[in-house]
Motif scaffolding. Structure first.
Motif, mmCIF file in Angstrom:
data_model
loop_
_atom_site.group_PDB
_atom_site.id
_atom_site.type_symbol
_atom_site.label_atom_id
_atom_site.label_comp_id
_atom_site.label_asym_id
_atom_site.label_seq_id
_atom_site.Cartn_x
_atom_site.Cartn_y
_atom_site.Cartn_z
ATOM 1 N N SER A 133 0.871 -1.179 0.000
ATOM 2 C CA SER A 133 0.000 0.000 0.000
ATOM 3 C C SER A 133 0.906 1.227 0.000
ATOM 4 C CB SER A 133 -0.948 -0.041 1.202
ATOM 5 O OG SER A 133 -1.836 1.049 1.154
ATOM 6 N N SER A 134 0.659 2.176 0.860
ATOM 7 C CA SER A 134 1.434 3.428 0.894
ATOM 8 C C SER A 134 1.044 4.181 2.155
ATOM 9 C CB SER A 134 1.069 4.273 -0.333
ATOM 10 O OG SER A 134 1.601 5.569 -0.208
ATOM 11 N N VAL A 135 1.896 5.123 2.552
ATOM 12 C CA VAL A 135 1.470 6.020 3.630
ATOM 13 C C VAL A 135 0.259 6.819 3.123
ATOM 14 C CG1 VAL A 135 3.011 7.966 3.076
ATOM 15 C CG2 VAL A 135 2.371 7.545 5.447
ATOM 16 N N ALA A 136 0.141 6.910 1.796
ATOM 17 C CA ALA A 136 -1.043 7.537 1.182
ATOM 18 C C ALA A 136 -2.269 6.632 1.282
ATOM 19 C CB ALA A 136 -0.763 7.879 -0.281
ATOM 20 N N GLY A 137 -2.121 5.497 1.956
ATOM 21 C CA GLY A 137 -3.254 4.640 2.277
ATOM 22 C C GLY A 137 -3.694 4.845 3.722
ATOM 23 N N ARG A 171 -1.034 -15.599 6.538
ATOM 24 C CA ARG A 171 -0.732 -14.235 7.003
ATOM 25 C C ARG A 171 -1.007 -13.196 5.909
ATOM 26 N NH1 ARG A 171 5.437 -14.763 9.088
ATOM 27 N NH2 ARG A 171 5.707 -15.265 6.886
ATOM 28 N N PHE A 172 -1.552 -12.075 6.308
ATOM 29 C CA PHE A 172 -1.702 -10.913 5.413
ATOM 30 C C PHE A 172 -0.939 -9.748 6.017
ATOM 31 C CE2 PHE A 172 -4.847 -13.270 3.208
ATOM 32 C CZ PHE A 172 -5.006 -12.648 1.976
ATOM 33 N N ILE A 173 -0.097 -9.134 5.212
ATOM 34 C CA ILE A 173 0.784 -8.063 5.701
ATOM 35 C C ILE A 173 0.652 -6.862 4.769
ATOM 36 C CG2 ILE A 173 3.225 -7.428 6.010
ATOM 37 C CD1 ILE A 173 3.715 -10.503 6.558
ATOM 38 N N THR A 174 0.470 -5.684 5.358
ATOM 39 C CA THR A 174 0.433 -4.454 4.555
ATOM 40 C C THR A 174 1.738 -3.700 4.767
ATOM 41 O OG1 THR A 174 -1.946 -4.300 4.966
ATOM 42 C CG2 THR A 174 -0.869 -2.334 4.086
ATOM 43 N N ILE A 175 2.404 -3.366 3.672
ATOM 44 C CA ILE A 175 3.617 -2.539 3.763
ATOM 45 C C ILE A 175 3.264 -1.174 3.172
ATOM 46 C CG2 ILE A 175 6.046 -2.278 3.088
ATOM 47 C CD1 ILE A 175 5.939 -4.827 4.579
ATOM 48 N N ALA A 176 3.497 -0.127 3.944
ATOM 49 C CA ALA A 176 3.064 1.217 3.542
ATOM 50 C C ALA A 176 4.244 2.190 3.550
ATOM 51 C CB ALA A 176 1.967 1.701 4.494
ATOM 52 N N ARG A 226 4.052 -18.198 12.934
ATOM 53 C CA ARG A 226 3.092 -17.842 13.996
ATOM 54 C C ARG A 226 3.023 -16.329 14.208
ATOM 55 N NH1 ARG A 226 7.734 -19.305 16.600
ATOM 56 N NH2 ARG A 226 8.550 -17.706 18.003
ATOM 57 N N VAL A 227 3.990 -15.605 13.632
ATOM 58 C CA VAL A 227 4.052 -14.146 13.820
ATOM 59 C C VAL A 227 3.557 -13.450 12.558
ATOM 60 C CG1 VAL A 227 5.570 -12.161 14.245
ATOM 61 C CG2 VAL A 227 6.070 -14.375 15.318
ATOM 62 N N CYS A 228 2.537 -12.636 12.710
ATOM 63 C CA CYS A 228 2.048 -11.856 11.571
ATOM 64 C C CYS A 228 2.261 -10.372 11.864
ATOM 65 C CB CYS A 228 0.563 -12.138 11.318
ATOM 66 S SG CYS A 228 -0.072 -11.163 9.939
ATOM 67 N N ILE A 229 3.238 -9.793 11.204
ATOM 68 C CA ILE A 229 3.409 -8.337 11.299
ATOM 69 C C ILE A 229 2.329 -7.749 10.403
ATOM 70 C CG2 ILE A 229 4.942 -6.398 10.790
ATOM 71 C CD1 ILE A 229 7.298 -8.187 11.476
ATOM 72 N N ARG A 230 1.304 -7.218 10.995
ATOM 73 C CA ARG A 230 0.136 -6.817 10.193
ATOM 74 C C ARG A 230 0.430 -5.633 9.290
ATOM 75 N NH1 ARG A 230 -4.932 -7.076 14.369
ATOM 76 N NH2 ARG A 230 -4.601 -9.224 15.093
ATOM 77 N N GLU A 231 1.268 -4.722 9.774
ATOM 78 C CA GLU A 231 1.505 -3.518 8.967
ATOM 79 C C GLU A 231 2.867 -2.922 9.289
ATOM 80 O OE1 GLU A 231 -1.358 -0.402 9.588
ATOM 81 O OE2 GLU A 231 -0.459 0.900 8.095
ATOM 82 N N ILE A 232 3.543 -2.481 8.238
ATOM 83 C CA ILE A 232 4.759 -1.691 8.435
ATOM 84 C C ILE A 232 4.564 -0.384 7.681
ATOM 85 C CG2 ILE A 232 7.237 -1.482 7.914
ATOM 86 C CD1 ILE A 232 7.506 -4.495 8.225
ATOM 87 N N VAL A 233 4.722 0.735 8.382
ATOM 88 C CA VAL A 233 4.711 2.049 7.731
ATOM 89 C C VAL A 233 6.129 2.588 7.837
ATOM 90 C CG1 VAL A 233 3.690 4.353 7.693
ATOM 91 C CG2 VAL A 233 2.346 2.426 8.559
ATOM 92 N N LEU A 234 6.768 2.860 6.702
ATOM 93 C CA LEU A 234 8.146 3.353 6.745
ATOM 94 C C LEU A 234 8.303 4.547 5.829
ATOM 95 C CD1 LEU A 234 10.600 1.176 4.664
ATOM 96 C CD2 LEU A 234 8.176 0.667 4.689
ATOM 97 N N CYS A 235 8.986 5.554 6.329
ATOM 98 C CA CYS A 235 9.213 6.778 5.550
ATOM 99 C C CYS A 235 10.651 7.221 5.783
ATOM 100 C CB CYS A 235 8.308 7.909 6.042
ATOM 101 S SG CYS A 235 6.557 7.640 5.720
ATOM 102 N N ALA A 236 11.140 8.064 4.885
ATOM 103 C CA ALA A 236 12.419 8.722 5.142
ATOM 104 C C ALA A 236 12.290 9.489 6.452
ATOM 105 C CB ALA A 236 12.741 9.683 4.007
#
Ligand code: NDP
Length: 241
Positions: A133-137, A171-176, A226-236
């Protein structure tokens, strides 16, 4: 058959997808790489890799590419739903065909990928789907109305499908990510919007590189099942908004 699981990456012909392909290959995985520019996929020359010319808006093209790769490498262990387009504009002047393209690629393309691989993962009670996805999500930005709409949609359906798949151990993971130095901006048709965006990026010093996002994707995938990182939001670090 390879011991490491098959990884499918959409939009692997440039930017984040290309960096993810290199990272997963370096980690020893067989790959199925999908994009419309087949020459760019093949130029990567990665081992144990099938490259297929696929438009993610075409469900049947994804299906047959996945079937071909599974025959050679075994079942898909992870799908990285990365293909996307960002056509920035303002609502009253932007050509609605650009909205249509963003909706088709950024929403339908991601759903198509899920539709193809999720039944097998549920049956095997194993698998990971990573939606880019995006931080714009998560928040809106000027000139991004429809792009944000598509990425808010990715956040929303990924979270709900994650709930539904959790009892199957999938697992479902969103990377933003925030702004990343890739070809993404180059498809926006308004020169002024492109120039303003470039100027904003210079205030960040160094924006994220594709490899930074690829590292996050690989990190999330490599956690125990067993570990689901549901979301990562990363920016400069210096991205202000
Ligand atoms: P790029 O433009 O470098 O890469 C986009 C990829 O998507 C290309 O490989 C392109 O391949 C593929 N693609 C586009 N349309 C289709 C289609 N119809 N069928 C198949 N593949 C398609 O941009 P990024 O690497 O930056 O973008 C990757 C993802 O990251 C996107 O989802 C984007 O929204 C997201 N993102 C990017 C950010 C950024 O600042 N760069 C920030 C946050 C999120 P081809 O043209 O060969 O088909």
């Amino acid at each position: 058959m390879s011991k490491k699981g098959l990884i499918v990456i959409t939009g692997a012909s440039s930017g984040i997808g290309e960096a993810a392909a290199k990272a997963f290959s370096q980690a020893g995985h067989p790959l199925l790489l999908l994009a419309r520019r087949l020459d760019r996929l093949e130029a990567l020359k990665l081992p144990n890799t099938i490259c297929e010319k696929v438009d993610v808006t075409n469900l049947d093209e994804i299906k047959s590419a996945v079937a071909k790769a599974e025959k050679k490498f075994g079942p898909v262990d992870c799908l990285v739903n990365n293909a996307g387009v960002m056509l920035l504009g303002v609502a009253d002047t932007q050509d609605p065909k650009e909205w249509e393209q963003m909706v088709q690629v950024n929403i339908m393309g991601v759903l198509n990928g899920i539709h193809v691989v999720l039944p097998g993962m549920k049956e095997r009670r194993h698998g990971t789907i990573i939606d880019i996805s995006s931080v714009a999500g998560r928040k809106t930005y000027p000139n991004h109305a429809v792009y944000c709409g598509t990425k808010f949609a990715v956040h929303a359906f990924t979270e709900q499908i994650r709930e539904e798949a959790s009892s199957y151990d999938v697992r479902f993971i969103t990377i933003a990510p925030g702004a990343v130095e890739t070809e993404l901006l180059s498809h926006t048709t308004s020169k002024k919007i492109v120039n303003d965006y470039q100027e904003w990026k210079t205030t960040m010093g160094q924006p994220l590189q594709s490899e930074d996002v690829a590292n996050s994707i690989l990190f999330a995938y490599q956690q125990p099942q067993r570990v689901c990182i549901r979301e990562i939001v990363l920016c400069a670090t210096r991205q202000d908004k």
